[in-house]
Design a protein around this motif. Structure first.
Motif, PDB file in Angstrom:
ATOM      1  N   GLU A 139       0.796  -1.225   0.118  1.00 53.56           N
ATOM      2  CA  GLU A 139       0.003   0.014   0.002  1.00 53.56           C
ATOM      3  C   GLU A 139       1.001   1.384  -0.177  1.00 53.56           C
ATOM      4  OE1 GLU A 139      -3.179   2.499  -0.216  1.00 53.56           O
ATOM      5  OE2 GLU A 139      -2.898   0.107  -0.591  1.00 53.56           O
ATOM      6  N   GLU A 140       2.081   1.311   0.803  1.00 55.84           N
ATOM      7  CA  GLU A 140       2.873   2.305   0.703  1.00 55.84           C
ATOM      8  C   GLU A 140       3.324   2.691  -0.607  1.00 55.84           C
ATOM      9  OE1 GLU A 140       5.797   1.480   3.531  1.00 55.84           O
ATOM     10  OE2 GLU A 140       4.650   2.154   5.174  1.00 55.84           O
ATOM     11  N   GLY A 141       3.821   1.558  -1.482  1.00 58.13           N
ATOM     12  CA  GLY A 141       4.253   1.397  -2.593  1.00 58.13           C
ATOM     13  C   GLY A 141       3.007   2.238  -3.544  1.00 58.13           C
ATOM     14  N   ARG A 142       1.970   1.750  -3.596  1.00 54.39           N
ATOM     15  CA  ARG A 142       0.794   2.090  -4.256  1.00 54.39           C
ATOM     16  C   ARG A 142       0.435   3.845  -4.240  1.00 54.39           C
ATOM     17  NH1 ARG A 142      -1.141  -2.977  -3.479  1.00 54.39           N
ATOM     18  NH2 ARG A 142      -2.445  -2.607  -1.831  1.00 54.39           N
ATOM     19  N   VAL A 143       0.741   4.269  -2.901  1.00 57.84           N
ATOM     20  CA  VAL A 143       0.494   5.291  -2.349  1.00 57.84           C
ATOM     21  C   VAL A 143       1.550   6.360  -2.937  1.00 57.84           C
ATOM     22  CG1 VAL A 143       0.658   7.253  -0.417  1.00 57.84           C
ATOM     23  CG2 VAL A 143      -0.834   5.042  -0.365  1.00 57.84           C
ATOM     24  N   ALA A 144       2.863   5.856  -2.921  1.00 62.39           N
ATOM     25  CA  ALA A 144       4.098   6.572  -3.356  1.00 62.39           C
ATOM     26  C   ALA A 144       3.836   6.762  -5.134  1.00 62.39           C
ATOM     27  CB  ALA A 144       5.133   5.935  -3.251  1.00 62.39           C
ATOM     28  N   ILE A 145       3.343   5.853  -5.798  1.00 60.11           N
ATOM     29  CA  ILE A 145       2.886   5.836  -7.411  1.00 60.11           C
ATOM     30  C   ILE A 145       1.861   7.063  -7.496  1.00 60.11           C
ATOM     31  CG2 ILE A 145       2.112   4.532  -9.267  1.00 60.11           C
ATOM     32  CD1 ILE A 145       3.682   2.082  -8.255  1.00 60.11           C
ATOM     33  N   ARG A 146       0.978   6.899  -6.790  1.00 63.01           N
ATOM     34  CA  ARG A 146      -0.174   7.917  -7.066  1.00 63.01           C
ATOM     35  C   ARG A 146       0.308   9.133  -6.413  1.00 63.01           C
ATOM     36  NH1 ARG A 146      -3.429   4.313  -3.460  1.00 63.01           N
ATOM     37  NH2 ARG A 146      -4.147   2.521  -4.799  1.00 63.01           N
ATOM     38  N   ASN A 147       1.159   9.560  -5.522  1.00 60.48           N
ATOM     39  CA  ASN A 147       1.635  10.786  -5.205  1.00 60.48           C
ATOM     40  C   ASN A 147       2.472  11.208  -6.448  1.00 60.48           C
ATOM     41  OD1 ASN A 147       0.517  11.070  -2.754  1.00 60.48           O
ATOM     42  ND2 ASN A 147       2.173  10.342  -1.693  1.00 60.48           N
ATOM     43  N   GLU A 150      -1.635  13.218 -19.956  1.00 58.07           N
ATOM     44  CA  GLU A 150      -2.029  12.340 -18.686  1.00 58.07           C
ATOM     45  C   GLU A 150      -2.361  11.032 -18.953  1.00 58.07           C
ATOM     46  OE1 GLU A 150      -5.205  14.654 -16.740  1.00 58.07           O
ATOM     47  OE2 GLU A 150      -4.132  16.498 -17.445  1.00 58.07           O
ATOM     48  N   ARG A 151      -2.954  10.889 -20.286  1.00 60.33           N
ATOM     49  CA  ARG A 151      -3.258   9.418 -20.754  1.00 60.33           C
ATOM     50  C   ARG A 151      -2.080   8.562 -20.586  1.00 60.33           C
ATOM     51  NH1 ARG A 151      -6.585  11.947 -24.424  1.00 60.33           N
ATOM     52  NH2 ARG A 151      -4.989  11.902 -25.988  1.00 60.33           N
ATOM     53  N   LYS A 152      -1.067   8.992 -21.092  1.00 59.02           N
ATOM     54  CA  LYS A 152       0.361   8.098 -20.829  1.00 59.02           C
ATOM     55  C   LYS A 152       0.718   7.979 -19.553  1.00 59.02           C
ATOM     56  CE  LYS A 152       2.204   9.616 -25.563  1.00 59.02           C
ATOM     57  NZ  LYS A 152       3.364  10.125 -26.179  1.00 59.02           N
ATOM     58  N   LEU A 153       0.474   8.922 -18.530  1.00 56.79           N
ATOM     59  CA  LEU A 153       0.995   8.827 -17.298  1.00 56.79           C
ATOM     60  C   LEU A 153      -0.278   8.038 -16.606  1.00 56.79           C
ATOM     61  CD1 LEU A 153       2.478  10.080 -15.106  1.00 56.79           C
ATOM     62  CD2 LEU A 153       0.916  11.962 -14.811  1.00 56.79           C
ATOM     63  N   ASP A 154      -1.169   7.870 -16.985  1.00 60.06           N
ATOM     64  CA  ASP A 154      -2.213   6.763 -16.379  1.00 60.06           C
ATOM     65  C   ASP A 154      -1.784   5.332 -16.722  1.00 60.06           C
ATOM     66  OD1 ASP A 154      -4.119   8.626 -15.190  1.00 60.06           O
ATOM     67  OD2 ASP A 154      -5.260   8.927 -16.796  1.00 60.06           O
ATOM     68  N   ILE A 155      -1.582   5.290 -18.123  1.00 59.29           N
ATOM     69  CA  ILE A 155      -1.047   3.965 -18.338  1.00 59.29           C
ATOM     70  C   ILE A 155       0.168   3.464 -17.625  1.00 59.29           C
ATOM     71  CG2 ILE A 155      -0.001   2.578 -20.415  1.00 59.29           C
ATOM     72  CD1 ILE A 155      -1.691   4.399 -22.106  1.00 59.29           C
ATOM     73  N   VAL A 156       1.157   4.263 -17.543  1.00 53.81           N
ATOM     74  CA  VAL A 156       2.248   3.862 -16.607  1.00 53.81           C
ATOM     75  C   VAL A 156       2.188   3.601 -15.248  1.00 53.81           C
ATOM     76  CG1 VAL A 156       4.452   4.830 -15.897  1.00 53.81           C
ATOM     77  CG2 VAL A 156       3.879   5.126 -18.151  1.00 53.81           C
ATOM     78  N   THR A 157       1.081   4.477 -14.456  1.00 48.19           N
ATOM     79  CA  THR A 157       0.634   4.397 -13.259  1.00 48.19           C
ATOM     80  C   THR A 157       0.153   3.065 -13.072  1.00 48.19           C
ATOM     81  OG1 THR A 157       0.306   6.777 -13.075  1.00 48.19           O
ATOM     82  CG2 THR A 157      -0.690   5.268 -11.353  1.00 48.19           C
ATOM     83  N   LYS A 158      -0.781   2.777 -13.627  1.00 51.13           N
ATOM     84  CA  LYS A 158      -1.777   1.374 -13.707  1.00 51.13           C
ATOM     85  C   LYS A 158      -0.657   0.275 -13.921  1.00 51.13           C
ATOM     86  CE  LYS A 158      -5.445  -1.273 -15.686  1.00 51.13           C
ATOM     87  NZ  LYS A 158      -5.334  -2.122 -14.895  1.00 51.13           N
ATOM     88  N   LYS A 159       0.266   0.277 -14.972  1.00 49.51           N
ATOM     89  CA  LYS A 159       1.229  -0.905 -15.184  1.00 49.51           C
ATOM     90  C   LYS A 159       2.036  -1.077 -13.687  1.00 49.51           C
ATOM     91  CE  LYS A 159       5.657  -1.489 -17.085  1.00 49.51           C
ATOM     92  NZ  LYS A 159       6.546  -0.769 -18.109  1.00 49.51           N
ATOM     93  N   TYR A 160       2.455  -0.087 -13.159  1.00 47.25           N
ATOM     94  CA  TYR A 160       3.362  -0.209 -11.876  1.00 47.25           C
ATOM     95  C   TYR A 160       2.446  -0.578 -10.678  1.00 47.25           C
ATOM     96  CZ  TYR A 160       7.282   1.253 -14.355  1.00 47.25           C
ATOM     97  OH  TYR A 160       8.374   1.100 -15.312  1.00 47.25           O
ATOM     98  N   ILE A 161       1.612  -0.084 -10.685  1.00 48.74           N
ATOM     99  CA  ILE A 161       0.503  -0.564  -9.753  1.00 48.74           C
ATOM    100  C   ILE A 161      -0.085  -2.018  -9.729  1.00 48.74           C
ATOM    101  CG2 ILE A 161      -1.925  -0.220  -8.533  1.00 48.74           C
ATOM    102  CD1 ILE A 161      -1.569   2.827  -8.823  1.00 48.74           C
ATOM    103  N   ASP A 162      -0.099  -2.481 -10.854  1.00 51.04           N
ATOM    104  CA  ASP A 162      -0.468  -3.855 -11.361  1.00 51.04           C
ATOM    105  C   ASP A 162       0.703  -4.702 -10.969  1.00 51.04           C
ATOM    106  OD1 ASP A 162      -3.159  -3.015 -12.180  1.00 51.04           O
ATOM    107  OD2 ASP A 162      -2.627  -3.397 -14.417  1.00 51.04           O
TER     108      ASP A 162
END
Length: 70
Positions: A7-15, A42-54
């Motif tokens: 969860e800390e990792g996910r929060v860091a990515i979201r931040n 922003e779309r590219k950023l969303d894709i990268v964010t989802k990739k790392y959270i997954d």
């Protein structure tokens, strides 16, 4: 403990995503980039964010399975 670290990792990515979106919006506001470029970024950023959270979720699932084996 493992879930907490994930969860800390996910929060860091979201931040990081939030800071990047703020920077994109500032560039758009200052007319340094166009609206289309901002939305694309922003779309590219969303894709990268989802990739790392997954990826974090997959690692968490694997680690939980490993811990349950013992």
């Amino acid at each position: 403990v493992t879930r907490h670290k994930a969860e800390e990792g996910r929060v860091a990515i979201r931040n990081g995503r939030r800071h990047a979106v703020d920077a994109i919006k500032k560039l758009e506001k200052d007319k340094e980039i166009g609206e289309d470029d901002a939305k694309g970024a922003e779309r590219k950023l969303d894709i990268v964010t989802k990739k790392y959270i997954d990826q974090i979720d997959a690692e968490l699932k694997a680690k939980e399975a490993e811990l349950l084996e013992v």
